[in-house]
Design an enzyme around this catalytic site. Structure first.
Site, PDB file in Angstrom:
ATOM      1  N   CYS A 289       7.311  -0.586   6.682  1.00  0.00           N
ATOM      2  CA  CYS A 289       6.777   0.575   5.979  1.00  0.00           C
ATOM      3  C   CYS A 289       7.799   1.032   4.940  1.00  0.00           C
ATOM      4  O   CYS A 289       8.990   1.090   5.228  1.00  0.00           O
ATOM      5  CB  CYS A 289       6.510   1.698   6.985  1.00  0.00           C
ATOM      6  SG  CYS A 289       5.930   3.224   6.211  1.00  0.00           S
TER       7      CYS A 289
ATOM      8  N   HIS B 186      -2.841   0.861   8.589  1.00  0.00           N
ATOM      9  CA  HIS B 186      -1.512   1.462   8.371  1.00  0.00           C
ATOM     10  C   HIS B 186      -1.615   2.705   7.474  1.00  0.00           C
ATOM     11  O   HIS B 186      -1.036   3.749   7.782  1.00  0.00           O
ATOM     12  CB  HIS B 186      -0.601   0.400   7.742  1.00  0.00           C
ATOM     13  CG  HIS B 186       0.804   0.840   7.479  1.00  0.00           C
ATOM     14  ND1 HIS B 186       1.887   0.383   8.212  1.00  0.00           N
ATOM     15  CD2 HIS B 186       1.313   1.679   6.547  1.00  0.00           C
ATOM     16  CE1 HIS B 186       2.999   0.947   7.737  1.00  0.00           C
ATOM     17  NE2 HIS B 186       2.678   1.732   6.713  1.00  0.00           N
ATOM     18  N   GLU B 187      -2.353   2.591   6.373  1.00  0.00           N
ATOM     19  CA  GLU B 187      -2.415   3.715   5.421  1.00  0.00           C
ATOM     20  C   GLU B 187      -3.255   4.870   5.945  1.00  0.00           C
ATOM     21  O   GLU B 187      -2.943   6.034   5.689  1.00  0.00           O
ATOM     22  CB  GLU B 187      -2.966   3.255   4.066  1.00  0.00           C
ATOM     23  CG  GLU B 187      -2.189   2.153   3.369  1.00  0.00           C
ATOM     24  CD  GLU B 187      -0.693   2.406   3.225  1.00  0.00           C
ATOM     25  OE1 GLU B 187      -0.244   3.568   3.280  1.00  0.00           O
ATOM     26  OE2 GLU B 187       0.048   1.430   3.080  1.00  0.00           O
TER      27      GLU B 187
ATOM     28  N   HIS C 175      -1.138   6.825   8.046  1.00  0.00           N
ATOM     29  CA  HIS C 175      -0.229   7.689   7.272  1.00  0.00           C
ATOM     30  C   HIS C 175      -0.861   9.037   6.949  1.00  0.00           C
ATOM     31  O   HIS C 175      -0.216  10.077   7.087  1.00  0.00           O
ATOM     32  CB  HIS C 175       0.139   7.031   5.930  1.00  0.00           C
ATOM     33  CG  HIS C 175       1.406   6.232   5.953  1.00  0.00           C
ATOM     34  ND1 HIS C 175       2.605   6.753   6.362  1.00  0.00           N
ATOM     35  CD2 HIS C 175       1.667   4.951   5.581  1.00  0.00           C
ATOM     36  CE1 HIS C 175       3.553   5.814   6.243  1.00  0.00           C
ATOM     37  NE2 HIS C 175       3.006   4.708   5.779  1.00  0.00           N
TER      38      HIS C 175
ATOM     39  N   GLY D  69       0.829  -1.196   0.000  1.00  0.00           N
ATOM     40  CA  GLY D  69       0.000   0.000   0.000  1.00  0.00           C
ATOM     41  C   GLY D  69       0.861   1.242   0.000  1.00  0.00           C
ATOM     42  O   GLY D  69       2.076   1.170   0.235  1.00  0.00           O
TER      43      GLY D  69
HETATM   44 NI    NI Z   1       3.835   2.798   5.400  1.00  0.00          NI
END
Ligand code: NI
Length: 167
Positions: free
Chosen positions: A90, A132-133, A136, A46
């Site tokens: 990441c 996770h995204e 971000h 991703g």
């Molecule tokens: Ni990441």
């Protein structure tokens, strides 16, 4: 379309909260295509727009062995269920992985690339990638969730080359 350079720590753009997309214009479509190219080039699962230096709430996810590339604009987590320990890397923190707690199930609402509403129910790697995204685009990194440095480790050179699940 083009492969963009991926911002890595300590680039401050990774710590900023991205703005909501309001225009579903050609420049958004170009950004999405470039992000997909960049994610694939980097062997990532991703990518969030912050990672290519753009502060817009745009996320792309491609789970290995799935046909579909998921494109999420202004995504929001609306429900989570359960907890599980995962290991995670990441693209913006190359050479490291960490162990942390993520949800078992995640429900997300978002818009598609044309601005139409969509919902996703996810488990497994997709649920992990969504959390996770969406972190971000809020300026949050997985290392913020680690309980101690014992849960972060540096990869050996051969592991870096074979690790594909960076998100
Ligand atoms: Ni990441």
């Amino acid at each position: 379309m083009s492969v963009l350079s991926i911002r890595t720590l300590p680039d401050s753009v990774l710590r900023e909260k991205a703005k909501k997309v309001t225009l579903f214009n050609e420049s958004l479509q170009n950004l999405i295509e470039d992000m997909i190219d960049t994610m694939r080039y980097a062997n990532g699962v991703g990518l969030a727009a912050n990672q290519v230096g753009v502060l817009l709430r745009v996320v792309v996810i491609e789970i290995p062995d799935e046909e579909e590339v998921r494109i999420l604009i202004n995504p929001e987590i609306i429900k989570v269920e359960g907890e599980r320990r995962v290991d995670e890397g990441c693209l913006s923190i190359p050479g490291y992985r960490g162990e942390l707690t993520r949800s078992v199930k995640v429900r997300v609402k978002a818009l598609d690339r044309r601005g139409k509403a969509l919902r996703i129910r996810a488990e497994g790697l997709l649920a992990q990638a969504l959390e996770h995204e969406i972190d971000h685009i809020n300026g949050v990194l997985y290392i913020d969730h680690l309980s101690s440095h014992e849960h972060l480790w540096k990869l050996e050179r051969d592991e870096v080359e074979t690790t594909t699940e960076a998100i």
